[in-house]
Design a protein around this motif. Sequence first.
Motif, PDB file in Angstrom:
ATOM      1  N   GLY A  54      33.458  18.610  58.978  1.00  0.00           N
ATOM      2  CA  GLY A  54      33.701  19.834  59.741  1.00  0.00           C
ATOM      3  C   GLY A  54      32.965  21.006  59.115  1.00  0.00           C
ATOM      4  N   THR A  55      32.983  21.066  57.789  1.00  0.00           N
ATOM      5  CA  THR A  55      32.327  22.171  57.088  1.00  0.00           C
ATOM      6  C   THR A  55      30.821  22.155  57.354  1.00  0.00           C
ATOM      7  OG1 THR A  55      34.014  21.973  55.375  1.00  0.00           O
ATOM      8  CG2 THR A  55      32.086  23.295  54.835  1.00  0.00           C
ATOM      9  N   ASP A  74      35.907  26.960  65.875  1.00  0.00           N
ATOM     10  CA  ASP A  74      36.268  25.989  64.851  1.00  0.00           C
ATOM     11  C   ASP A  74      37.510  25.260  65.354  1.00  0.00           C
ATOM     12  OD1 ASP A  74      37.243  24.529  62.748  1.00  0.00           O
ATOM     13  OD2 ASP A  74      36.938  26.073  61.233  1.00  0.00           O
ATOM     14  N   GLN A 128      41.315  21.762  63.936  1.00  0.00           N
ATOM     15  CA  GLN A 128      42.740  21.427  64.035  1.00  0.00           C
ATOM     16  C   GLN A 128      43.195  21.256  65.479  1.00  0.00           C
ATOM     17  OE1 GLN A 128      45.318  23.866  61.579  1.00  0.00           O
ATOM     18  NE2 GLN A 128      43.797  23.983  59.937  1.00  0.00           N
ATOM     19  N   SER A 149      36.473  18.511  63.036  1.00  0.00           N
ATOM     20  CA  SER A 149      36.458  17.715  61.803  1.00  0.00           C
ATOM     21  C   SER A 149      37.212  16.418  62.035  1.00  0.00           C
ATOM     22  CB  SER A 149      37.141  18.507  60.689  1.00  0.00           C
ATOM     23  OG  SER A 149      37.510  17.645  59.618  1.00  0.00           O
ATOM     24  N   LYS A 206      43.309  14.993  60.127  1.00  0.00           N
ATOM     25  CA  LYS A 206      43.212  15.744  61.383  1.00  0.00           C
ATOM     26  C   LYS A 206      43.778  14.895  62.527  1.00  0.00           C
ATOM     27  CE  LYS A 206      40.649  18.886  59.218  1.00  0.00           C
ATOM     28  NZ  LYS A 206      41.092  20.214  58.809  1.00  0.00           N
TER      29      LYS A 206
HETATM   30  C1  LIG Z   1      39.748  20.834  58.084  1.00  0.00           C
HETATM   31  C2  LIG Z   1      39.153  22.095  58.518  1.00  0.00           C
HETATM   32  C3  LIG Z   1      37.774  22.370  58.355  1.00  0.00           C
HETATM   33  C4  LIG Z   1      36.859  21.521  57.536  1.00  0.00           C
HETATM   34  O1  LIG Z   1      36.699  20.243  57.865  1.00  0.00           O
HETATM   35  P1  LIG Z   1      36.108  19.182  56.784  1.00  0.00           P
HETATM   36  O2  LIG Z   1      35.784  18.020  57.645  1.00  0.00           O
HETATM   37  O3  LIG Z   1      37.185  18.932  55.795  1.00  0.00           O
HETATM   38  O4  LIG Z   1      34.900  19.795  56.173  1.00  0.00           O
HETATM   39  C5  LIG Z   1      37.272  23.542  58.878  1.00  0.00           C
HETATM   40  N1  LIG Z   1      38.063  24.431  59.501  1.00  0.00           N
HETATM   41  C6  LIG Z   1      39.382  24.229  59.674  1.00  0.00           C
HETATM   42  C7  LIG Z   1      40.198  25.240  60.399  1.00  0.00           C
HETATM   43  C8  LIG Z   1      39.972  23.064  59.169  1.00  0.00           C
HETATM   44  O5  LIG Z   1      41.297  22.879  59.307  1.00  0.00           O
END
Ligand SMILES: *Cc1c(COP(=O)(O)O)cnc(C)c1O
Length: 366
Positions: free
Chosen positions: A58-59, A155, A158, A179, A184
């Motif tokens: 996700g990042t 984003d 979640q 992500s 998740k």
């Molecule tokens: C989990 C999460 C991310 C990051 O996801 P990763 O796959 O762990 O890098 C970004 N934004 C939010 C709001 C998240 O909950």
Amino acid sequence: MEFIDLKQQYCNYQNEIDRAIKDVLMSGHYIMGGAINDLEEALARQVGTSHCISTSSGTDSLLIALQLLNIQPGDEVICPPYTWVSPIECIVRLKAKPVFVDIDPNTCVLDANQLEDAITEKTKAIIAISLYGQMPDFRKINAIASKYNLPVLEDGAQSFGAAQDGIASGAISTLGVTSFFPTKVLGCYGDGGAIFTNNHDLAEKAKALRVHGAPERYNHQYVGMNGRMDTLQAAILLAKLPFLKDEIEKRREVAYFYDQNLKDEFITPNVAQGNTHVYSLYVLQSEHRLKILQELKQADIPHGIYYPICIHEQPAYRFLGYKRGDFPVAERVSDQIFSIPMHPWLTEEQTDRVVTSLKSSILQIA
Ligand SMILES: *Cc1c(COP(=O)(O)O)cnc(C)c1O
């Protein structure tokens, strides 16, 4: 009792998942290829966008998305100060400046009513972040963004599976990211993520950025990164995807039970009008958090705090110049919020035990 029961989930789908893993292992192709293409097609179909680009997390999806929006050093990007740290980290890594807007007390996501005041000549994008399983108010956010001709990045880490006015998370703005971190709503068995868009040019550039900026091999058009999803993770996600709808239904049943039984003693989650909620986490708020969590610990009930400290109060981001008091709602929520077990396989006996324990903690405080 587990906070999120990933082992149970694996056991339930073990045949499908083991077969998917074995197929990849036997194929001899572990980077890109069949399962990646199949997953991207399936996800785009489900979300309702013309493009889905799978990524390493996700990042990394956020970082690629900000690069797609051409965020440059000194640019301002608006986002809430109360969230998982990734979006802010990515803005700062590009040497741009996060400009915070406080959250809405009912839903804990960006307060769209305060958004317009934060826009300046330097604003280049807005990141709207879903929390706990529901989306911020994109009707307002998109309207303000289009007035100022700004792109909106969702984003949706979640909120995979959630919707607003019938539009799926991922499909509601210029770019959506999610992500597949194991905890998740839809998770793989490692790191993974995805970017969604209807814009063909952005999709093509995203595909290049995740492979070192090269639209074709050895033709590096952009400064990119290694941002690919592993083929194994794509196969696992494909095996799990058919079960997601049923899992979300079960999460909603658990949430309904908690809502009914806890709404007199606690602030329970508020589902905004037009939203469907997928309860990636079930959060409660109380001024007596410390005592309540002690009681849960005594009763051996797993719990968590998402998130105990706002980003503007984190050491790494103090240089931004914000101080305590700047975002009163976010600060209050971070002092009062806590999470109780939420996953599709909680039994009635378990949720009863959670409720009983919470109620007895309140009686002790009174
Ligand atoms: C989990 C999460 C991310 C990051 O996801 P990763 O796959 O762990 O890098 C970004 N934004 C939010 C709001 C998240 O909950």
